[in-house]
Design a protein around this motif. Structure first.
Motif: not given
Length: 204
Positions: A95, A99, A176-180
């Protein structure tokens, strides 16, 4: 009366002397004004300021270090391994400050949003606390979509009150995880009441 062919010399005070002829001086001596002492002052060259030594980069919790995933699958492998081990620092590597994670709970219709590294840390700190026993943890569906930079996850941990859970992860160009987006059914209150009833010997 001056004879032809003479020449004149300019004096320092602006007057002229002459005429002079070849018999007096073979060549005219022109007047040159002596330069002032200031003309001989060498220009002062500015000395460059000494360069400050470079400070070594300080590593901090959740910093990238040598972790630079080159694919969604590589980033997901790190995330899934960290989740199973409940390694907070390792999972934060996936992240960054951009994020955003959202969690919706079907049990009580609550919705929470977590932003940036501080928010993601808070989310997983709370989640790992609730997942105190992973014996019943299962993930029947894990779909990694490399071209779409997404991961679709279905998991459950009924022993900790998570009867259903669905995650959708959206990765950026830097993996990278931008949205979860997470949808869970977590009935911890009901689980606690059931345990309390069982302990007191009452029928549920």
């Amino acid at each position: 009366m001056a004879l032809p062919g003479g020449y004149y010399i300019k004096n320092a005070d602006g007057t002229t002397s002459g005429p002079f002829y070849d018999t007096q001086h073979p060549m005219p001596v022109p007047y040159m004004q002596s330069p002032s002492p200031a003309a001989y002052v060498l220009p002062q060259t500015a000395m460059p300021a000494p360069a400050m030594p470079a400070m070594p980069a300080m590593a901090c919790a959740g910093s990238q270090g040598s972790y630079f995933p080159k694919s969604v699958q590589e980033a997901w492998d790190n995330h899934f391994d960290a989740f199973g081990k409940q390694d907070l620092e390792k999972i934060l590597l996936d992240y960054d400050q951009s994020s955003i994670a959202k969690i919706y709970n079907n049990a009580d219709s609550s919705k929470k949003e977590f932003t940036g590294l501080a928010g993601i840390r808070e989310m997983f700190t709370e989640l790992f606390h609730d997942l105190h026993d992973l014996k019943t943890l299962e993930a029947p569906v894990v779909e990694v979509d490399e071209p779409g930079r997404t991961v679709f996850l279905i998991w459950a941990c009924p022993g900790c009150g998570f009867t259903t859970a669905t995650d959708t992860f959206v990765f950026g160009p830097d993996f990278k995880i931008k949205r979860q987006n997470v949808v869970i059914t977590k009935a911890l209150k009901a689980l606690k009441e059931k345990a309390k009833t069982k302990k007191s010997g009452m029928c549920a």
